[in-house]
Design a protein around this motif. Structure first.
Motif, PDB file in Angstrom:
ATOM      1  N   UNK A  39       0.842  -1.211   0.000  1.00 36.16           N
ATOM      2  CA  UNK A  39       0.000   0.000   0.000  1.00 36.16           C
ATOM      3  C   UNK A  39       0.871   1.253   0.000  1.00 36.16           C
ATOM      4  N   UNK A  99       2.453   6.336  -6.971  1.00 34.86           N
ATOM      5  CA  UNK A  99       1.489   7.321  -7.454  1.00 34.86           C
ATOM      6  C   UNK A  99       2.074   8.721  -7.337  1.00 34.86           C
ATOM      7  N   UNK A 108       4.355   9.207 -10.120  1.00 36.75           N
ATOM      8  CA  UNK A 108       3.582   9.425 -11.335  1.00 36.75           C
ATOM      9  C   UNK A 108       3.136  10.891 -11.413  1.00 36.75           C
ATOM     10  N   UNK A 109       2.628  11.402 -10.287  1.00 31.37           N
ATOM     11  CA  UNK A 109       2.172  12.792 -10.280  1.00 31.37           C
ATOM     12  C   UNK A 109       3.347  13.725 -10.548  1.00 31.37           C
ATOM     13  N   UNK A 128      -5.704  17.247  -8.442  1.00 26.55           N
ATOM     14  CA  UNK A 128      -4.543  17.347  -7.566  1.00 26.55           C
ATOM     15  C   UNK A 128      -4.760  18.413  -6.492  1.00 26.55           C
ATOM     16  N   UNK A 144      -3.732   7.676   0.239  1.00 26.17           N
ATOM     17  CA  UNK A 144      -4.992   7.436  -0.468  1.00 26.17           C
ATOM     18  C   UNK A 144      -5.296   8.584  -1.428  1.00 26.17           C
ATOM     19  N   UNK A 165      -3.235  10.614  -2.934  1.00 24.52           N
ATOM     20  CA  UNK A 165      -2.344  10.582  -4.101  1.00 24.52           C
ATOM     21  C   UNK A 165      -2.816   9.518  -5.083  1.00 24.52           C
ATOM     22  N   UNK A 166      -3.198   8.361  -4.533  1.00 24.84           N
ATOM     23  CA  UNK A 166      -3.674   7.282  -5.405  1.00 24.84           C
ATOM     24  C   UNK A 166      -4.970   7.702  -6.100  1.00 24.84           C
ATOM     25  N   UNK A 205      -5.889  10.754  -6.944  1.00 21.25           N
ATOM     26  CA  UNK A 205      -5.592  11.685  -8.029  1.00 21.25           C
ATOM     27  C   UNK A 205      -5.038  10.944  -9.234  1.00 21.25           C
ATOM     28  N   UNK A 206      -4.156   9.990  -8.980  1.00 19.55           N
ATOM     29  CA  UNK A 206      -3.543   9.279 -10.096  1.00 19.55           C
ATOM     30  C   UNK A 206      -4.600   8.506 -10.876  1.00 19.55           C
ATOM     31  N   UNK A 235      -6.787  10.867 -12.907  1.00 21.83           N
ATOM     32  CA  UNK A 235      -6.156  11.376 -14.121  1.00 21.83           C
ATOM     33  C   UNK A 235      -6.158  10.304 -15.202  1.00 21.83           C
TER      34      UNK A 235
END
Lengths: 270, 149, 260
Positions: B13, B20, B23-24, C95, C157, C159-160, C162-163, C166
């Motif tokens: 996790x 992620x 990635x951002x 974001x 969570x 960040x995930x 947003x990814x 997108x």
């Protein structure tokens, strides 16, 4: 007396949400004996145990356990003192996310650095003492009420405490489970030399095992002594409690206004 | 659920969160890992900077070659002094090049475009552009057109 | 009239008292230095139930919200002929705003209410008291790992979320509606700044995580230990967390992005 008494309360006054629960309670609990604290429901017997355990602070008065004044202890000292206390809660209070084995092992894992195989042996010994060695893999939700209390008892003696407090151990138990608990409590006391405090309103069971008893009502100790002394106690209130008479000095009715007013029959109905 | 499996899933996790975030950073905000790349700063004075902002784009022939560092007002000339950091590998901008503020598309973002001059000398770090062309102000354009000038 | 003023004053006082209690509670939870040997396994366990188990709902919601943004953005932006800016719009919305806020709202509903109910039930069944009587501080043993878990899990969570959003926007915009993939990412990269947008979004979600977890554990710890008390504490957790998240979001947005 002070040498022999393990716990002593002096003029303890305690009130909660404006209601005075204890109004000058003084009592001594002798070392190595079973003391029963009895009284009608709602007299704050459980509160008394919490005061002894330092979970609540009295408004005034002093509580000493093994020579230490509980209300004056600092946090750390209090936690150290509690390691020497075991408490059996009314509901058992087992940790629902841990198995029976882990529940009993919990105090050792937290307070000691014993190796795993030693913990394993001690847990099995404690479970054997309450007759539940075979139930060690069960989860608390799979246990009956009586078994839950026995597991909780095994957990509270895991660290070999000096004092064990039982909060209503007999309530809601069938006669066999009650008999088992009565036997366990008196066996533990005699074999381990524990000081036991038993809070209950089951008069017969409590008097059958205790060495010494105290009756509380209306925030005061109304009678204390050995079971034999209490049976012949002169106070009417004590006799009413022990015999279970529905009416007497402890009234049947909750305090209320005059009945005629409540029913709308007050003088001169128009 | 043993302690071991929950440790592994929690580890996965946290790794998923890290991935992620990466990635951002890389794909979404276009942060290049070689951000420690060498740059040099050149300046340009504009009469009107329009809508350019710090960290905006500086390009040459449509290719990004740097970014806007800061925009300040020169209180003596009352012009805006724009500092640009240009990638170190673009070290041969002719010294007589002009910095022009352009708009991408009709309503898009404004950026600085460098129109190339013909001189052999190149701009050095700390140099200032000789000629600039300020932002096109549509409002002014329209009012000029309407009054027939 | 006097009565009304008095009751107004009383409820104001009660608010101050409850905020004070929550603050003292927080101080009690955070004051202890966690011992890594005992604390870490507890934290991992809570991260599992608070974080990993919330992952499914966060991923699914993120995907749908990204897809909806793609559709809506396309229809609006294509009126101006600038549908290529769809990537920029989706990325900035997610974001900066939707990622942290929606994740926090989902978190309050999914994990916060569970935390409150769990702690409330532990209180009702005297498990917290029994810990205390065993000489174990329930604030450190039970509450602290849950608070930290919420604090750590929320940004991950978000960040995930947003990814995935997108990516969902790309599914709709690029694969379905035919925006060029190059301009989808290109526009996005030109306008999203890592520190201004991504990091600020993460800071927001850290704040939200802390507030949501705090409200959840406090409501559980402070609840009336009856079934009615636990259910009302659970409701309060969701309501207060949602309000706090939306209110704080405005404040944080004004501080972070409001310097026009």
């Amino acid at each position: 007396m002070s040498l022999r008494s393990y716990i002593s309360l002096k003029d303890v006054v305690f009130s909660r949400t404006g209601r005075r629960i204890f109004d000058g309670v003084t009592m001594d609990i002798p070392r190595g004996k079973i003391t029963a604290i009895m009284g009608p429901s709602g007299t704050g017997k459980t509160t008394l145990l919490r005061l002894i355990g330092g979970q609540l602070q009295p408004d005034s008065g002093d509580i000493t356990v093994n020579g230490q004044s509980v209300p004056k202890l600092r946090r750390k000292e209090l936690y150290a003192l509690r390691e020497k206390m075991g408490m059996l809660f009314q509901s058992g209070a087992l940790f629902t996310d841990l198995s029976v084995f882990e529940n009993v092992a919990f105090p050792m894992r937290v307070h000691t650095k014993l190796p795993e195989d030693m913990i394993h042996d001690i847990v099995l010994m404690k479970l054997e003492a309450v007759g539940l060695r075979g139930a060690r893999q069960l989860m608390p939700s799979e246990l009956s009420g009586g078994m839950t209390r026995r597991v909780a008892l095994a957990r509270s003696i895991a660290l070999d405490p000096e004092l064990i407090m039982y909060d209503e151990p007999f309530t809601g138990q069938d006669p066999i489970a009650m008999g088992v608990l009565v036997k366990l409590i008196s066996d533990l006391n005699s074999s381990m030399g524990l000081t036991s405090v038993l809070v209950s309103h089951d008069v017969q069971e409590s008097l059958s095992i205790c060495h010494y008893a105290c009756i509380i009502a209306d925030g005061k100790v109304i009678g204390a002594g050995t079971p034999a002394e209490l049976q012949v106690h002169p106070s009417e209130q004590v006799q009413q409690f022990l015999q279970g008479h529905p009416d007497g000095p402890v009234p049947f009715h909750y305090p209320s206004s005059v009945a005629t007013e409540d029913f709308g029959l007050a003088g001169g109905v128009s | 659920m043993t302690q071991r499996t929950s440790e592994i899933t929690v580890g996965l996790f946290m790794l998923a969160g890290l991935a992620a975030l990466l990635f951002l950073a890389l794909q979404v905000s276009g942060l290049t890992p070689k951000s420690a790349e060498s740059t040099y700063t050149v300046y340009a004075d504009f009469n009107d900077t329009g809508g350019i902002t710090p960290r905006g784009r500086v390009s040459m022939a449509g290719v990004t070659i740097g970014s806007i560092e800061s925009i300040n007002l020169n209180t003596e000339t009352f012009q805006a002094r724009v500092a640009m950091s240009i990638h170190g590998d673009v070290d041969n901008i002719p010294a007589d090049s002009a910095a022009v503020i352009r708009t991408s598309g009709l309503l898009g973002e404004q950026y600085i475009d460098i129109s190339i001059g013909g001189e052999m000398d190149s701009l050095e770090a700390g140099d200032t552009f000789y000629s600039t062309q300020s932002a096109m102000n549509i409002e002014r354009l329209i009012s000029n057109f309407a009054s027939g000038k | 009239m006097i009565d009304r003023i008095a009751s107004f004053g009383r409820s104001g006082l009660e608010l101050v008292v409850s905020i004070g209690r929550a603050g003292r509670f927080l101080a009690g939870v955070l004051s202890g230095v966690p011992r890594p040997a005992t604390g870490f396994p507890l934290l991992v366990k809570q991260l599992y139930s608070v974080g990993v188990l919330s992952l499914a709902i966060v991923v699914v919601s993120g995907l749908f919200i990204g897809m909806v943004l793609g559709l809506q953005g396309y229809t609006i932006l294509s009126d101006f002929g600038s549908e290529a800016a769809i990537g920029q719009m989706i990325a900035l919305t997610l974001v900066r705003e939707l990622g942290p806020v929606v994740t926090a709202l989902l978190f309050a509903g999914r994990a916060g209410s569970a935390l409150t109910a769990e702690i409330g039930l532990m209180k009702a069944t005297e498990q917290l008291s029994s810990l205390e009587m065993m000489g174990v501080d329930p604030l450190r043993r039970v509450i602290a790992p849950r608070l930290w878990a919420g604090f750590i899990a929320m940004p991950v969570l978000a960040i995930i979320f947003s990814m995935v959003g997108i990516w969902g926007g790309m599914l709709v915009g690029v694969d379905w509606l035919g925006v060029f993939e190059g301009s989808y990412w290109g526009n996005m990269q030109a306008s999203v700044d890592f520190f201004d947008d991504v990091v600020n979004g993460v800071i927001k979600s850290i704040v939200f995580g802390f507030v949501c977890a705090w409200i959840a554990v406090y409501q559980g710890y402070d609840c009336v230990p009856t079934s009615a008390g636990i259910s009302s504490a659970t409701t309060k957790t969701v309501v207060y967390s949602s309000l706090a998240v939306l209110g704080l979001d405005f404040v944080l947005t004004a501080v972070m992005f409001g310097n026009f």
